[in-house]
Structure formats: C-alpha cells, structure tokens
Design an enzyme around this catalytic site. Structure first.
Site, mmCIF file in Angstrom:
data_model
loop_
_atom_site.group_PDB
_atom_site.id
_atom_site.type_symbol
_atom_site.label_atom_id
_atom_site.label_comp_id
_atom_site.label_asym_id
_atom_site.label_seq_id
_atom_site.Cartn_x
_atom_site.Cartn_y
_atom_site.Cartn_z
ATOM 1 N N GLY A 11 -31.411 -10.623 -16.205
ATOM 2 C CA GLY A 11 -32.334 -9.628 -15.661
ATOM 3 C C GLY A 11 -31.704 -8.891 -14.495
ATOM 4 N N SER A 12 -32.537 -8.358 -13.657
ATOM 5 C CA SER A 12 -32.050 -7.531 -12.550
ATOM 6 C C SER A 12 -31.460 -8.402 -11.433
ATOM 7 C CB SER A 12 -33.214 -6.707 -11.992
ATOM 8 O OG SER A 12 -34.218 -7.581 -11.527
ATOM 9 N N GLU B 120 -27.121 -13.599 -15.283
ATOM 10 C CA GLU B 120 -26.564 -12.432 -15.982
ATOM 11 C C GLU B 120 -27.320 -11.223 -15.444
ATOM 12 O OE1 GLU B 120 -24.085 -12.393 -18.197
ATOM 13 O OE2 GLU B 120 -23.790 -14.546 -18.419
ATOM 14 N N ASN C 268 -34.629 -5.821 -22.791
ATOM 15 C CA ASN C 268 -33.922 -4.694 -23.428
ATOM 16 C C ASN C 268 -33.250 -5.049 -24.752
ATOM 17 O OD1 ASN C 268 -32.218 -6.153 -21.664
ATOM 18 N ND2 ASN C 268 -30.746 -4.500 -21.643
ATOM 19 N N CYS D 13 -27.450 -3.320 -20.395
ATOM 20 C CA CYS D 13 -26.912 -3.702 -19.083
ATOM 21 C C CYS D 13 -25.462 -3.272 -18.906
ATOM 22 C CB CYS D 13 -27.048 -5.202 -18.880
ATOM 23 S SG CYS D 13 -26.256 -6.157 -20.172
ATOM 24 N N GLU E 99 -28.525 1.122 -10.593
ATOM 25 C CA GLU E 99 -28.313 1.169 -12.039
ATOM 26 C C GLU E 99 -29.313 2.130 -12.695
ATOM 27 O OE1 GLU E 99 -29.800 -2.357 -13.845
ATOM 28 O OE2 GLU E 99 -28.483 -2.224 -15.582
HETATM 29 P P1 NAD Z 1 -36.263 -8.240 -14.532
HETATM 30 O O1 NAD Z 1 -35.324 -8.827 -13.546
HETATM 31 O O2 NAD Z 1 -37.367 -7.402 -14.048
HETATM 32 O O3 NAD Z 1 -36.946 -9.403 -15.410
HETATM 33 C C1 NAD Z 1 -36.203 -10.419 -16.040
HETATM 34 C C2 NAD Z 1 -37.076 -11.648 -16.196
HETATM 35 O O4 NAD Z 1 -37.500 -12.090 -14.914
HETATM 36 C C3 NAD Z 1 -38.335 -11.423 -17.018
HETATM 37 O O5 NAD Z 1 -38.491 -12.492 -17.910
HETATM 38 C C4 NAD Z 1 -39.447 -11.394 -15.989
HETATM 39 O O6 NAD Z 1 -40.648 -11.930 -16.468
HETATM 40 C C5 NAD Z 1 -38.913 -12.244 -14.865
HETATM 41 N N1 NAD Z 1 -39.381 -11.793 -13.552
HETATM 42 C C6 NAD Z 1 -39.616 -10.518 -13.150
HETATM 43 N N2 NAD Z 1 -39.985 -10.491 -11.862
HETATM 44 C C7 NAD Z 1 -40.008 -11.770 -11.433
HETATM 45 C C8 NAD Z 1 -40.325 -12.407 -10.193
HETATM 46 N N3 NAD Z 1 -40.705 -11.703 -9.135
HETATM 47 N N4 NAD Z 1 -40.226 -13.744 -10.127
HETATM 48 C C9 NAD Z 1 -39.830 -14.464 -11.185
HETATM 49 N N5 NAD Z 1 -39.518 -13.930 -12.382
HETATM 50 C C10 NAD Z 1 -39.613 -12.607 -12.511
HETATM 51 O O7 NAD Z 1 -35.333 -7.472 -15.573
HETATM 52 P P2 NAD Z 1 -35.784 -6.637 -16.845
HETATM 53 O O8 NAD Z 1 -36.459 -5.388 -16.390
HETATM 54 O O9 NAD Z 1 -36.463 -7.486 -17.827
HETATM 55 O O10 NAD Z 1 -34.365 -6.294 -17.480
HETATM 56 C C11 NAD Z 1 -33.616 -5.231 -17.064
HETATM 57 C C12 NAD Z 1 -32.545 -5.660 -16.078
HETATM 58 O O11 NAD Z 1 -31.813 -6.741 -16.619
HETATM 59 C C13 NAD Z 1 -31.534 -4.572 -15.837
HETATM 60 O O12 NAD Z 1 -31.224 -4.544 -14.479
HETATM 61 C C14 NAD Z 1 -30.334 -4.995 -16.653
HETATM 62 O O13 NAD Z 1 -29.098 -4.533 -16.172
HETATM 63 C C15 NAD Z 1 -30.421 -6.466 -16.572
HETATM 64 N N6 NAD Z 1 -29.782 -7.059 -17.736
HETATM 65 C C16 NAD Z 1 -28.655 -7.782 -17.572
HETATM 66 C C17 NAD Z 1 -28.019 -8.299 -18.682
HETATM 67 C C18 NAD Z 1 -26.758 -9.103 -18.565
HETATM 68 O O14 NAD Z 1 -26.376 -9.723 -19.552
HETATM 69 N N7 NAD Z 1 -26.098 -9.122 -17.436
HETATM 70 C C19 NAD Z 1 -28.560 -8.107 -19.946
HETATM 71 C C20 NAD Z 1 -29.714 -7.364 -20.047
HETATM 72 C C21 NAD Z 1 -30.329 -6.851 -18.948
#
Ligand code: NAD
Length: 455
Positions: A187-188, A209, A114, A243, A331
């Site tokens: 990520g999530s 995070e 994002n 996020c 979320e």
């Molecule tokens: P995501 O968790 O789907 O992916 C994040 C990363 O994990 C990516 O690089 C992806 O390739 C990897 N990934 C995905 N599935 C995986 C798996 N099964 N095994 C191993 N790695 C895997 O998140 P997203 O869709 O990229 O981002 C959105 C989410 O991130 C939202 O929930 C948002 O709130 C959160 N986010 C948090 C912050 C923070 O600073 N706290 C910042 C930005 C986004």
C-alpha cells in the site's frame, strides 16, 4: 469469530506442525489454483464491477502471475526448503554446519486495491508455500474483489490455515493490535508507517511494499519509437494505477519534441477505452478528484479529458512541468504523465536523488557507460533498462522497494525467504574435544589459538 480467536486457532494449528510438511503445503497450493481456475468467471465479474478491468488485463496481469507463482512454488519447494550445508570453520571441526528454513507462524497479509487479486494472492502463495498460516485482508477500496476473495477462500479452506477478513481502517487497526509472526503489507508509504509502528510493538518482522515516484529516463541515444511504445504501455496499463508505472519522464532536451510526438501517437494508436478492454476506471471519486486537480490545463500536451460519472480520465501528457509543481509532489498513481526535459544528465540525477528513493526506475539508453552511470548513482527498488514494468514478471528478480518505497521483497524464492526464518545449526560429534577454550588458560593455549585462528 473474533480476531483474537482466529489468531489463537491459527497458532494452535501452526503448532500442530501440519504446515511443516512440504506435501501438505503443495496440496494447499494445488487446491488454491483449482479454486481460482474454477472461479475465473466470478473473479472477472467482481473486478469489472470494481473498476471495469477487462478479462484480458485481469488474466495477463493478475491471475496468470498467481498461477505461475503457484506452479513455481510447487516445483521448487523441495529445493527451496532443503537443509543447506555450509562450510564449517576450523575450530568447529569435525562438526557440520547447515541452515534449516522454517515458517514464521501466523502471518497477516494486507493488500492494496489496484491489482486486487495479484497483490493479495501472490503473498498468500508465498506464505503458504513457506508453511505459514495466513490472515488475508484485501482492500475495502475494491469491495467486489474483496468480497469474492472472502467468499471463495473462506468456503474452501479452514480458517485455522487461511482466512480472509474484510474491512477498512477500523478493522485493519484492530487486526494490527493482534500479535502476528509476520506482517506483509502492500500500500501507500503513509499507511506503511502505521503498519510499521504497530508491528514494532511486538517486534513483528514486516515486509512493506510501498510507493514512490518512479522515473523513466530517456537519454538522447535511444530507440525513441520503441521507447515511446514501452513507456505508453507501462504508464497507461490499469490507467496508471500501478505502483511501478513510470510516474514521469525525464528526457534529454535534444529529443524531447520527438519523444512527445511519439508518445502522443502511440497513445492514439493504442486507442484506450473501457470498451476496448485496455483501460480501467479510476478506482473511486476521491482518487478521480485528486487526479483531476493534478491536470493543469496550461500544461496539457495531449488528453486531459475527464468524466466524473464514468470515473474516466483520458491518457494525459503534460509538458512545461517543473519539479515544484503539485503533480511532482507525490506519486501520481493515475493516467497523467509529465514529460520533463533535462540538458545535463547530472542535474537530472540530482533531481531524482533529492526526492524519496523510487520504487522503480527505467533507463532508456543505448550507451552502456550512461546506463551504468545511472544504475550506479540512483538508488531505487528495482527496474529495467530499455523497458518498463516487465522486471515485475521475472520471478528470479526479488521485487521490493528501498528507503520509503519499501522494506523487504518477494516473488519466486525471495517470497519463500520473506516468509521463512533461516535457522543456523552447528552439529558437533562428541568424539573430539580440543581443550583449548576451557580453563585453565595458559600462554601455551593462547599461542595455539593464535596459530590456529589468529589473523
Ligand atoms: P493504502 O495504503 O491506502 O491501503 C492499503 C491497505 O491498508 C488497505 O488494505 C487498507 O484497508 C489499509 N489501510 C488504509 N488506511 C489504513 C490505516 N489508517 N490503518 C490501517 N490500515 C489502513 O493503499 P491503496 O490506496 O490501497 O493502494 C495504493 C497505494 O499502494 C499506492 O501508493 C501504490 O503505490 C501502493 N502500491 C504498492 C505496491 C508495491 O508492490 N510496492 C503495489 C500496489 C500498490
């Protein structure tokens, strides 16, 4: 190069001690900044290709933050990394005590899509500033920005210091099978658990995070016009794909109508569109479909228009929403803002506390007692009073979640600490050796111990 080979090379390089040198780290940070500066046009092109993010938004919410991180690290690294003296306790006198920071080693940084530059490069800057080597894995969900990061960084830096590895679940799973000295994941919360499990196998420390439902609480005594302006900006920036965007508004019943009108007129005034450069596409079709399902036609107060072909969802206000509705389950992460009223502030607090701990919380209240009550009673990662999102920009505020919204934090010195180990050292001279602790034990020695250190 296979992943294990990359990590072996990074380990060897780390063990050569070159990254221990502060001058070396500063040189790499300068090089990174110069690389980004000279590549801005391709960085803008890539992010526009991914989700039509404009140059204005990319500079102000991503590149500018990275440049500031780099400059701050360069300026403050000597201070952050300095050996810190602490007091020595009585029994260890005439020794000296100090804490030495040291890099952790080979770090894996996994980013989200994002804010594809800021969320990958800010941790990278912190890791390099702290003297580590880095394997950086951007999100495959934003393929153009992932590719441009890989192309630029891999052409400019040796892989034994930093390398970008592209890929999705398969590649990330394989990376997580390797042994790292630190994993920094954005990520999530769902994937955060997968990362945490993988890290546990090697007892690798993690920073996670993650995500959560971040409320904006608007009390009856606040400057509603300004509140609406700040909430609308924070929510619809990046089309709500932030996020720490306010996920929903909890507003005092007495000012609900007024706030709704103000939110609506502020949305209209901001004139969100791709053409105006202040709105972005929903990142992909699956997120578009997920968000579209969250818009209950009966609850639309404003907006609600969607266009699959352009992955466009209009800034949308929902009313009449209850905590049991689907939109309140997890979320939202898109441009949909439910506005829920409360008549008793304690009930509102109870509702927030009945869910997972939010990543952020925004408190709009002129009344100091109410502000402090909310700050005291609700647990959340970080946030703001009478503002939203902007706490993120103050690098003196460690940024991170709590509970299921995250583990650990970064930004500024917190980032340096996140990627460092602090080695505690007691340094004793040989010229004095009280024999109290050594056998043979005696009542006389015990009496002395009680007198010197007994409580
Ligand atoms: P995501 O968790 O789907 O992916 C994040 C990363 O994990 C990516 O690089 C992806 O390739 C990897 N990934 C995905 N599935 C995986 C798996 N099964 N095994 C191993 N790695 C895997 O998140 P997203 O869709 O990229 O981002 C959105 C989410 O991130 C939202 O929930 C948002 O709130 C959160 N986010 C948090 C912050 C923070 O600073 N706290 C910042 C930005 C986004």
């Amino acid at each position: 190069m296979s992943y294990s080979e990359i990590i072996r090379k990074q380990n060897d390089f780390f063990n050569s001690n070159q990254t221990k040198d502060i001058g070396f780290r500063i040189e790499q940070l300068r090089k990174l900044k110069a690389l980004l500066k000279s590549s801005e046009s391709v960085l803008y092109e890539a992010i526009y290709a991914d989700f039509k993010k404009s140059e204005f938004d990319t500079y102000s919410t991503e590149l500018n933050i990275i440049y500031q991180d780099i400059e701050e690290s360069i300026k403050k690294l000597p201070k952050w990394s300095r050996r810190k003296k602490v007091r020595t306790n009585l029994v260890n006198l005439p020794g000296r005590s100090y804490i030495i920071s040291e890099p952790l080693g080979v770090c894996l940084v996994i980013g989200a899509w994002n804010y594809p530059y800021q969320l990958t490069l800010s941790p990278l800057v912190a890791a390099i500033a702290s003297g580590n080597t880095v394997v950086l894995k951007p999100s495959e969900v934003s393929p153009a920005t992932s590719a441009v990061l890989a192309r630029l960084i891999n052409a400019s830096f040796p892989p034994e210091l930093m390398v970008v590895v592209e890929g999705g679940i398969l590649e990330t799973t394989a990376l997580l099978d390797q042994k790292f000295d630190k994993i920094f994941f954005t990520g999530s919360s769902r994937v955060g658990k997968i990362v945490y499990r993988a890290a546990a196998k090697n007892l690798t420390p993690v920073t996670l995070e993650l995500s959560g439902k971040s409320p904006a609480i608007v009390t009856s005594n606040s400057n509603l016009k300004e509140v609406a302006k700040r909430i609308v900006w924070a929510k619809f920036l990046n089309s709500g794909q932030t996020c720490i965007a306010p996920d929903y508004v909890l507003v005092a019943e007495s000012v609900r109508e007024e706030l709704l009108l103000l939110l609506k007129s502020q949305i209209i005034k901001n004139n969100y569109s791709f053409e105006n450069g202040n709105y972005v596409q929903i990142i992909n079709e699956s997120n578009f479909n997920r968000l579209r399902c969250l818009i209950d036609a009966n609850r639309i107060y404003h907006g609600g228009e969607t266009d699959l072909q352009n992955r466009y969802i209009a800034p949308t206000l929902l009313t009449g929403v209850s905590f049991d509705d689907q939109v309140m389950e997890s979320e939202i992460f898109g441009p949909i803002l439910p506005v829920i009223s409360y008549s008793d502030l304690n009930d509102a607090i109870g509702k927030i506390k009945s869910g997972s701990k939010p990543l952020a919380c925004y408190i709009f209240a002129n009344d100091k007692t109410i502000r402090n009550k909310l700050l005291n009673e609700i647990s959340f990662g970080g946030g703001a009073v009478n503002d939203a999102l902007m706490h993120f920009t103050n690098s003196n505020l460690p940024f991170g979640g709590v509970g299921s919204s995250g583990i650990g934090n970064y930004h500024g010195e917190a980032g340096f600490k996140t990627f460092s180990h602090f080695k505690s050292i007691l340094n004793k001279p040989f010229w004095l050796e009280p024999n109290l602790k050594y056998p043979p034990y005696s009542n006389r020695k015990l009496a002395w111990i009680k007198r010197l250190i007994g409580k």
